[in-house]
Design an enzyme around this catalytic site. Structure first.
Site, short mmCIF file in Angstrom:
data_model
loop_
_atom_site.label_atom_id
_atom_site.label_comp_id
_atom_site.label_asym_id
_atom_site.label_seq_id
_atom_site.Cartn_x
_atom_site.Cartn_y
_atom_site.Cartn_z
N CYS A 62 43.82 -4.62 61.83
CA CYS A 62 42.52 -4.49 61.16
C CYS A 62 41.42 -5.19 61.94
O CYS A 62 40.36 -4.62 62.21
CB CYS A 62 42.60 -5.03 59.75
SG CYS A 62 41.00 -5.03 58.93
N CYS B 242 40.16 -1.53 61.45
CA CYS B 242 39.01 -1.45 60.52
C CYS B 242 37.72 -2.06 61.06
O CYS B 242 36.67 -1.43 61.01
CB CYS B 242 39.32 -2.16 59.21
SG CYS B 242 41.01 -2.13 58.69
N LYS C 5 36.37 -0.57 64.40
CA LYS C 5 36.05 0.82 64.05
C LYS C 5 34.72 0.89 63.30
O LYS C 5 33.86 1.70 63.61
CB LYS C 5 37.21 1.39 63.22
CG LYS C 5 37.12 2.82 62.76
CD LYS C 5 36.37 3.06 61.48
CE LYS C 5 36.74 2.22 60.31
NZ LYS C 5 38.00 2.51 59.68
N TYR D 115 42.87 9.85 58.46
CA TYR D 115 41.77 8.88 58.54
C TYR D 115 41.28 8.67 59.97
O TYR D 115 40.09 8.74 60.26
CB TYR D 115 42.26 7.50 58.08
CG TYR D 115 42.41 7.27 56.62
CD1 TYR D 115 41.42 6.60 55.90
CD2 TYR D 115 43.57 7.64 55.93
CE1 TYR D 115 41.57 6.32 54.55
CE2 TYR D 115 43.73 7.36 54.59
CZ TYR D 115 42.73 6.71 53.90
OH TYR D 115 42.88 6.43 52.57
N GLU E 288 37.70 9.80 61.48
CA GLU E 288 36.72 8.74 61.75
C GLU E 288 36.30 8.74 63.22
O GLU E 288 35.12 8.63 63.55
CB GLU E 288 37.30 7.38 61.36
CG GLU E 288 37.40 7.21 59.84
CD GLU E 288 37.96 5.87 59.39
OE1 GLU E 288 38.55 5.16 60.22
OE2 GLU E 288 37.78 5.53 58.21
N HIS F 47 17.44 4.95 39.23
CA HIS F 47 16.70 6.07 39.80
C HIS F 47 15.67 5.60 40.81
O HIS F 47 15.00 4.60 40.56
CB HIS F 47 16.00 6.83 38.67
CG HIS F 47 15.33 8.08 39.11
ND1 HIS F 47 16.04 9.18 39.55
CD2 HIS F 47 14.02 8.40 39.23
CE1 HIS F 47 15.18 10.13 39.90
NE2 HIS F 47 13.97 9.68 39.71
N GLU G 27 23.37 7.69 40.93
CA GLU G 27 23.03 8.05 39.55
C GLU G 27 23.69 9.37 39.14
O GLU G 27 23.87 9.64 37.96
CB GLU G 27 21.52 8.13 39.35
CG GLU G 27 20.83 9.27 40.07
CD GLU G 27 19.32 9.26 39.84
OE1 GLU G 27 18.90 9.37 38.68
OE2 GLU G 27 18.56 9.14 40.83
P1 NDP Z 1 47.61 9.77 58.85
O1 NDP Z 1 49.02 9.70 58.43
O2 NDP Z 1 46.53 9.51 57.86
O3 NDP Z 1 47.30 11.17 59.53
C1 NDP Z 1 48.13 11.69 60.51
C2 NDP Z 1 47.63 13.07 60.85
O4 NDP Z 1 48.37 13.58 61.94
C3 NDP Z 1 47.80 14.03 59.70
O5 NDP Z 1 46.68 14.87 59.69
C4 NDP Z 1 49.07 14.79 60.09
O6 NDP Z 1 49.11 16.10 59.60
C5 NDP Z 1 48.93 14.83 61.59
N1 NDP Z 1 50.23 14.96 62.25
C6 NDP Z 1 51.36 14.28 61.97
N2 NDP Z 1 52.35 14.65 62.80
C7 NDP Z 1 51.85 15.57 63.63
C8 NDP Z 1 52.37 16.33 64.70
N3 NDP Z 1 53.63 16.21 65.07
N4 NDP Z 1 51.55 17.20 65.31
C9 NDP Z 1 50.27 17.33 64.93
N5 NDP Z 1 49.71 16.64 63.94
C10 NDP Z 1 50.48 15.77 63.29
O7 NDP Z 1 47.55 8.76 60.06
P2 NDP Z 1 46.35 8.11 60.84
O8 NDP Z 1 46.91 7.89 62.20
O9 NDP Z 1 45.08 8.86 60.72
O10 NDP Z 1 46.17 6.73 60.08
C11 NDP Z 1 47.27 5.84 59.87
C12 NDP Z 1 47.08 5.02 58.63
O11 NDP Z 1 46.05 4.08 58.85
C13 NDP Z 1 46.67 5.84 57.42
O12 NDP Z 1 47.78 6.04 56.60
C14 NDP Z 1 45.64 5.01 56.72
O13 NDP Z 1 46.22 4.49 55.56
C15 NDP Z 1 45.30 3.89 57.67
N6 NDP Z 1 43.85 3.90 58.00
C16 NDP Z 1 42.95 3.65 57.03
C17 NDP Z 1 41.60 3.69 57.32
C18 NDP Z 1 40.61 3.42 56.24
O14 NDP Z 1 40.97 2.86 55.22
N7 NDP Z 1 39.36 3.84 56.40
C19 NDP Z 1 41.12 3.98 58.65
C20 NDP Z 1 42.16 4.26 59.59
C21 NDP Z 1 43.47 4.21 59.26
P3 NDP Z 1 49.56 16.45 58.11
O15 NDP Z 1 48.42 16.07 57.24
O16 NDP Z 1 49.78 17.91 58.15
O17 NDP Z 1 50.79 15.68 57.85
#
Ligand code: NDP
Length: 460
Positions: free
Chosen positions: A43, A48, A51, A179, A183, A437, A442
């Site tokens: 983080c 976080c 980022k 995410y 982002e 407002h 709102e």
């Molecule tokens: P996520 O698990 O959120 O997303 C992974 C993405 O990759 C999904 O869209 C998934 O598709 C896709 N994917 C998975 N496997 C493959 C593959 N083999 N080929 C192609 N695409 C694939 O992971 P992130 O890396 O984005 O984030 C990790 C974690 O970090 C999250 O769970 C989140 O909780 C945390 N995070 C939180 C943030 C915040 O609070 N703002 C910011 C950044 C991270 P599909 O949907 O189809 O499975």
């Protein structure tokens, strides 16, 4: 007690581990925390916080453009990536020092070393020193995963490297729809890169409310992000000028960088979990009970390494609850329901509770309220940007069970809506609040017209 060198060894000084160590020490426990990289974890160091700093940087471009409608004349703004990265690094170093100082002040011994479980009772540090603590807490977090191997994967970066690029890529392809992918697509787009987001499914942010996903995709597309759904990256090839990514439909995209954000895997390998008898779940996280206890009674695990709800504030809460339970005589299980969360895309996303689809699966009657509008600030800016608000309500008792927002400050708003949802507020409670407002928020208290009502047919 006398048999033990220490009361607690925490492995991993990220958000969860640091909180657990500090609170445990506050209860009088003798605590050591081991960290092989930098104090603060994902983080603070490469998640976080940096980022969000990049998100702020990326939003100035639109602000400069919008200022014209408000009477400002600006000289051509110029952006310098190296300045941003250097300033970001300075702030992260300051935070790391603050974390370290807080640990020391709390009386926690910090050791900058990799720690391994030699057996269920013994922790071995890279220095060779061994410790036999009363309890062990594993808080080693997660790391980027690159997906199944493809040709040219060595050319692909993760979010870790994106924070340290020596220059802003003019063109970048990001694979993923979660995410991190969303982002970073917004960050690079705002900073001026040409962004192609490649996602394997039908629409980005799977698991979020479907209307929210549609709205976000449309807004991001308007801002210039090229979102390619239903495809994956098959290969990445170095070309004379940069890289060529081959997609599953045989099309190619030429870019200067390829980044994958296809998920993160818990850091469970190579530090003796098997030797200690700590079991993992099929989704690769350490298996824990509601009090974060693993299959070995004196070994606990919190945060992303458990692969429950992978968010920093959740890890912090789990770390705090662990310390309260073990050293404060206050057994505390963390409630993982109704966790508000934000995606710092452009526009921003804030969400809490059930999506419309989840509510329809679980409840007999569901009422949906939604609205889409142009925020006031966008009028003089002449910006074609629309915000979206949606409330999902249990039609039987009027409780608000979900709220989904896309638009400026959605993250700030959802934190407060989270309080109402956690308190089991009804739609009538929300309607009883007088609007502030003119604000976007709102809209939450002025949505009167039901957009939809679903009723589950009684089983025959
Ligand atoms: P996520 O698990 O959120 O997303 C992974 C993405 O990759 C999904 O869209 C998934 O598709 C896709 N994917 C998975 N496997 C493959 C593959 N083999 N080929 C192609 N695409 C694939 O992971 P992130 O890396 O984005 O984030 C990790 C974690 O970090 C999250 O769970 C989140 O909780 C945390 N995070 C939180 C943030 C915040 O609070 N703002 C910011 C950044 C991270 P599909 O949907 O189809 O499975």
């Amino acid at each position: 007690m006398a048999d033990h060198d220490l009361d607690l060894v925490v492995i991993g000084a990220g958000s969860g581990g640091v909180r657990a160590a500090r609170i445990a020490a506050g209860y009088g426990a003798r605590v050591l925390i081991a960290e092989e990289y930098r104090v603060g974890g994902t983080c603070v160091i490469r998640g976080c916080v940096p980022k969000k700093l990049l998100v702020y940087a990326s939003r100035f471009a639109d602000e400069f453009e919008d200022a014209a409608g408000y009477g400002w004349t600006l000289h051509e703004p110029r952006f310098d990536w190296r300045t941003l990265i250097a300033n970001k690094d300075r702030e992260i170093a300051r935070l790391e020092l603050a974390y370290t100082t807080n640990l020391e002040r709390a009386g926690v011994k910090l050791v900058k070393s990799r720690a391994m479980l030699e057996d269920a009772h013994t922790v071995r540090l890279a220095t060779g020193e061994t410790i036999r603590p009363r309890y062990i807490l594993i808080a080693t977090g997660a790391a980027p995963w690159f997906g199944p191997p493809i040709p040219g994967i060595e050319h692909v970066i993760s979010s870790n490297e994106a924070f340290h690029l020596d220059k802003l890529p003019a063109r970048i392809l990001i694979q993923g729809g979660g995410y991190i992918a969303v982002e970073f697509a917004a960050i690079f787009n705002g900073l001026g890169s040409e962004v192609t987001l490649v996602y394997r499914g039908e629409n980005i942010l799977r698991g979020f409310d479907d209307d929210l996903r549609e709205h976000l995709k449309a807004e991001m597309t308007k801002l210039g992000v090229r979102i390619v759904c239903g495809r994956t990256v098959r290969a990445v090839q170095r070309t004379q000028r940069a890289f060529s990514a081959k997609l599953s439909d045989d099309s190619t995209v030429d870019v200067d960088k390829v980044m994958f954000a296809v998920g993160r895997w818990p850091n469970v390998a190579g530090f003796g979990l098997d030797e200690a008898g700590v079991r993992c779940t099929p989704n690769r996280g350490i298996a824990v009970d509601p009090l974060s206890q693993t299959s070995v009674p004196h070994i606990y695990a919190i945060g992303d390494v458990t692969n429950r709800v992978n968010l920093t504030p959740v890890a912090i809460r789990e770390g705090h609850a662990f310390a309260d339970t073990m050293f404060g005589d206050k057994p505390t299980a963390v409630d993982h329901t109704n966790v508000p969360t934000a995606v710092f895309s452009e526009p921003e996303v804030g969400t809490v509770g059930l999506t419309e689809a989840q509510a329809c699966e679980r409840l007999a009657k569901v009422d949906v309220y939604k609205t889409s509008f142009r925020p006031l600030k966008m009028t003089l800016a002449a910006r074609d940007m629309r915000a979206f608000f949606k409330l999902v309500v249990d039609g039987e008792n009027g409780r608000v069970v979900g709220c989904h927002i896309v638009g400026p400050d959605a993250g700030e708003m959802i934190q407060l809506v989270g309080v109402a949802v956690k308190m089991k507020a009804t739609k009538a409670d929300i309607d009883a609040v007088i609007a502030v407002h003119p604000t976007s928020a709102e809209e939450l208290v002025t949505m009167r017209e039901k957009a939809l009502s679903h009723r589950r047919e009684a089983a025959e």
